[in-house]
Write a protein that holds these residues in place. Structure first.
Motif, PDB file in Angstrom:
ATOM      1  N   LEU A 108       0.860  -1.180   0.000  1.00  0.00           N
ATOM      2  CA  LEU A 108       0.000   0.000   0.000  1.00  0.00           C
ATOM      3  C   LEU A 108       0.895   1.228   0.000  1.00  0.00           C
ATOM      4  N   PHE A 109       0.789   2.025  -1.058  1.00  0.00           N
ATOM      5  CA  PHE A 109       1.560   3.263  -1.175  1.00  0.00           C
ATOM      6  C   PHE A 109       0.633   4.445  -0.888  1.00  0.00           C
ATOM      7  N   THR A 110       1.059   5.350  -0.032  1.00  0.00           N
ATOM      8  CA  THR A 110       0.252   6.535   0.285  1.00  0.00           C
ATOM      9  C   THR A 110       1.096   7.794   0.165  1.00  0.00           C
ATOM     10  N   TRP A 111       0.414   8.863  -0.261  1.00  0.00           N
ATOM     11  CA  TRP A 111       1.032  10.181  -0.397  1.00  0.00           C
ATOM     12  C   TRP A 111       0.120  11.174   0.301  1.00  0.00           C
ATOM     13  N   CYS A 112       0.629  11.897   1.288  1.00  0.00           N
ATOM     14  CA  CYS A 112      -0.170  12.888   2.023  1.00  0.00           C
ATOM     15  C   CYS A 112       0.235  14.293   1.611  1.00  0.00           C
ATOM     16  N   SER A 113      -0.766  15.165   1.506  1.00  0.00           N
ATOM     17  CA  SER A 113      -0.488  16.551   1.119  1.00  0.00           C
ATOM     18  C   SER A 113      -0.050  17.406   2.302  1.00  0.00           C
ATOM     19  N   SER A 114      -0.221  16.891   3.530  1.00  0.00           N
ATOM     20  CA  SER A 114       0.176  17.654   4.718  1.00  0.00           C
ATOM     21  C   SER A 114       0.575  16.677   5.813  1.00  0.00           C
ATOM     22  N   GLY A 115       1.123  17.220   6.899  1.00  0.00           N
ATOM     23  CA  GLY A 115       1.524  16.362   8.010  1.00  0.00           C
ATOM     24  C   GLY A 115       3.004  16.049   7.994  1.00  0.00           C
ATOM     25  N   PRO A 116       3.450  15.231   8.947  1.00  0.00           N
ATOM     26  CA  PRO A 116       4.882  14.955   9.106  1.00  0.00           C
ATOM     27  C   PRO A 116       5.502  14.190   7.941  1.00  0.00           C
ATOM     28  N   VAL A 117       4.691  13.454   7.161  1.00  0.00           N
ATOM     29  CA  VAL A 117       5.258  12.697   6.034  1.00  0.00           C
ATOM     30  C   VAL A 117       4.779  13.264   4.700  1.00  0.00           C
ATOM     31  N   ALA A 118       4.394  14.530   4.694  1.00  0.00           N
ATOM     32  CA  ALA A 118       3.856  15.143   3.473  1.00  0.00           C
ATOM     33  C   ALA A 118       4.905  15.177   2.371  1.00  0.00           C
ATOM     34  N   GLY A 119       4.430  15.025   1.131  1.00  0.00           N
ATOM     35  CA  GLY A 119       5.306  15.196  -0.025  1.00  0.00           C
ATOM     36  C   GLY A 119       6.202  14.025  -0.321  1.00  0.00           C
ATOM     37  N   GLN A 120       5.870  12.838   0.200  1.00  0.00           N
ATOM     38  CA  GLN A 120       6.689  11.664  -0.103  1.00  0.00           C
ATOM     39  C   GLN A 120       5.804  10.415  -0.095  1.00  0.00           C
ATOM     40  N   TRP A 121       6.201   9.454  -0.899  1.00  0.00           N
ATOM     41  CA  TRP A 121       5.480   8.181  -0.937  1.00  0.00           C
ATOM     42  C   TRP A 121       5.906   7.319   0.244  1.00  0.00           C
ATOM     43  N   ILE A 122       4.922   6.823   0.992  1.00  0.00           N
ATOM     44  CA  ILE A 122       5.161   5.927   2.122  1.00  0.00           C
ATOM     45  C   ILE A 122       4.591   4.558   1.751  1.00  0.00           C
ATOM     46  N   SER A 123       5.349   3.521   1.956  1.00  0.00           N
ATOM     47  CA  SER A 123       4.900   2.177   1.597  1.00  0.00           C
ATOM     48  C   SER A 123       4.704   1.320   2.840  1.00  0.00           C
ATOM     49  N   LYS A 124       3.721   0.435   2.760  1.00  0.00           N
ATOM     50  CA  LYS A 124       3.484  -0.516   3.842  1.00  0.00           C
ATOM     51  C   LYS A 124       3.121  -1.859   3.234  1.00  0.00           C
ATOM     52  N   GLU A 125       3.815  -2.906   3.687  1.00  0.00           N
ATOM     53  CA  GLU A 125       3.524  -4.257   3.210  1.00  0.00           C
ATOM     54  C   GLU A 125       2.275  -4.779   3.918  1.00  0.00           C
ATOM     55  N   VAL A 126       1.344  -5.345   3.145  1.00  0.00           N
ATOM     56  CA  VAL A 126       0.077  -5.814   3.709  1.00  0.00           C
ATOM     57  C   VAL A 126      -0.243  -7.200   3.167  1.00  0.00           C
ATOM     58  N   VAL A 127      -1.039  -7.928   3.951  1.00  0.00           N
ATOM     59  CA  VAL A 127      -1.590  -9.215   3.519  1.00  0.00           C
ATOM     60  C   VAL A 127      -3.063  -9.011   3.242  1.00  0.00           C
ATOM     61  N   LEU A 128      -3.509  -9.383   2.059  1.00  0.00           N
ATOM     62  CA  LEU A 128      -4.899  -9.172   1.659  1.00  0.00           C
ATOM     63  C   LEU A 128      -5.737 -10.382   2.064  1.00  0.00           C
ATOM     64  N   PRO A 129      -6.794 -10.168   2.846  1.00  0.00           N
ATOM     65  CA  PRO A 129      -7.554 -11.275   3.441  1.00  0.00           C
ATOM     66  C   PRO A 129      -8.628 -11.845   2.519  1.00  0.00           C
ATOM     67  N   PHE A 130      -8.228 -12.264   1.332  1.00  0.00           N
ATOM     68  CA  PHE A 130      -9.211 -12.839   0.422  1.00  0.00           C
ATOM     69  C   PHE A 130      -9.656 -14.206   0.917  1.00  0.00           C
ATOM     70  N   PRO A 131     -10.935 -14.566   0.723  1.00  0.00           N
ATOM     71  CA  PRO A 131     -11.382 -15.919   1.067  1.00  0.00           C
ATOM     72  C   PRO A 131     -10.801 -16.919   0.083  1.00  0.00           C
ATOM     73  N   LEU A 132     -10.781 -18.172   0.469  1.00  0.00           N
ATOM     74  CA  LEU A 132     -10.322 -19.197  -0.456  1.00  0.00           C
ATOM     75  C   LEU A 132     -11.296 -19.280  -1.625  1.00  0.00           C
ATOM     76  N   PRO A 133     -10.836 -19.054  -2.853  1.00  0.00           N
ATOM     77  CA  PRO A 133     -11.762 -19.044  -3.983  1.00  0.00           C
ATOM     78  C   PRO A 133     -12.206 -20.443  -4.364  1.00  0.00           C
ATOM     79  N   SER A 134     -13.450 -20.527  -4.851  1.00  0.00           N
ATOM     80  CA  SER A 134     -13.927 -21.810  -5.368  1.00  0.00           C
ATOM     81  C   SER A 134     -13.162 -22.181  -6.629  1.00  0.00           C
ATOM     82  N   ASP A 135     -12.685 -21.161  -7.344  1.00  0.00           N
ATOM     83  CA  ASP A 135     -11.843 -21.365  -8.518  1.00  0.00           C
ATOM     84  C   ASP A 135     -10.441 -20.882  -8.170  1.00  0.00           C
ATOM     85  N   PRO A 136      -9.483 -21.789  -8.009  1.00  0.00           N
ATOM     86  CA  PRO A 136      -8.129 -21.388  -7.583  1.00  0.00           C
ATOM     87  C   PRO A 136      -7.409 -20.511  -8.593  1.00  0.00           C
ATOM     88  N   THR A 137      -7.903 -20.460  -9.833  1.00  0.00           N
ATOM     89  CA  THR A 137      -7.243 -19.624 -10.842  1.00  0.00           C
ATOM     90  C   THR A 137      -7.724 -18.176 -10.781  1.00  0.00           C
TER      91      THR A 137
END
Length: 310
Positions: free
Chosen positions: A77-106
């Motif tokens: 997840l990449f975020t860019w804030c227009s104000s605040g302590p991290v303004a004006g720079q791309w901040i990245s965070k690694e995330v795990v997406l909680p998708f359910p097990l699909p009925s179709d694995p493809t």
């Protein structure tokens, strides 16, 4: 939106453009750094970035979600804030997406639409499967997945692609923490085709079925017949974003080289209006609903709406 040929994971030139309707201004945001995201490390999840407005008006966060190249469950997840302590720079965070097990694995989640709900949540919507919700995206992002209403998920053949789900489905945020889903499907034949709405409350993840409107009734309506149109299957259902047009859906009808737009009230089961676009109008891919806000003075905010074609 992005300017130039730029797309995430592809090299510049290009950049993001953020339109501030309150200030009637555009802000340019630089592309993701190639050292953080490239075609060798990441791939797109579907639709582009989302923008979350901050307070006071004029401040915003831009968010881009990208799959890891080797996994559809891990993303950045990449975020860019227009104000605040991290303004004006791309901040990245690694995330795990909680998708359910699909009925179709493809099957791989593909975002057709991205929108904001409330003041802290952003949604990536796969119109064939469900909604990937990121709560508290500003301070401490947490992801969860909400499936479409029971019976509305659709599988697809990887050899033939996903088709065009936006031809017959759409979704948008409405008041508070609610989301509305519009679906159009034939019940065995075109004469049985109907529009159906569902409303989701994000706080409890529960869907509630709304109204239904038969396309046959639209064909029989005087508004439709006055335009001397044959029976044509409408496409691109879009829910109005205006508060005073709650439950109004806009539909696109094409007859040869002419294009028509109809508005219907699904809850009341009636056609509101129908217009033929001017001859020579460039035929776009679909209707876009856009909410436009503007300042009338420093102490009063006036909210209006517009429907654009793009």
């Amino acid at each position: 939106m992005s300017a130039g040929p730029y797309r995430p994971t592809l090299p510049p030139p290009g950049f993001y453009l953020v339109y501030d309707s309150l200030a009637n201004s555009l802000a340019a945001v630089p592309p993701l750094p190639p050292s953080s995201a490239s075609q060798f490390t990441h791939r797109a999840i579907g639709s582009g970035a989302g923008v979350l407005r901050h307070h006071p008006p004029g401040e915003y966060m831009l968010a881009e979600l990208l799959y890891h190249r080797t996994s559809s469950a891990q993303a950045t997840l990449f975020t860019w804030c227009s104000s605040g302590p991290v303004a004006g720079q791309w901040i990245s965070k690694e995330v795990v997406l909680p998708f359910p097990l699909p009925s179709d694995p493809t099957y791989i989640f593909h975002a057709d639409i991205v929108f904001v709900v409330g003041e802290t949540s952003m949604c990536w919507v796969d119109l064939l499967e469900g909604i990937l919700v990121c709560d508290n995206i500003v301070a401490d992002p947490k992801f969860r997945f909400i499936s479409l209403p029971k019976g509305y998920s659709r599988s697809w053949n990887p050899e033939h692609g996903r088709g065009r789900p936006r031809d017959f489905r759409s979704m948008c945020s409405v008041r508070g923490d609610s989301v509305k889903f519009i679906h159009m499907e034939a019940a065995g034949c075109f004469d049985g085709m109907a529009l159906t709405t569902w409303t989701l409350c994000l706080s409890n993840s529960e869907w509630e079925k709304g109204g239904s409107f038969s396309i046959t009734d639209m064909w029989a309506d005087p508004t439709y017949n006055e335009l001397k149109l044959p029976k044509r299957v409408p496409r691109y259902p879009i829910l109005s974003l205006l508060d005073e047009e709650d439950g109004i859906v806009y539909l696109d009808v094409v007859e040869q080289n002419d294009r028509y737009v109809f508005s219907v009230n699904v809850e009341r089961g009636m056609v509101i209006s129908g217009i033929r676009l001017p001859p020579g109008t460039r035929r776009p891919n679909r209707i876009m609903a856009v909410e436009v806000s503007m300042h009338s003075d420093e102490s009063q905010l006036k909210v209006g709406g517009a429907r654009l074609y793009g």
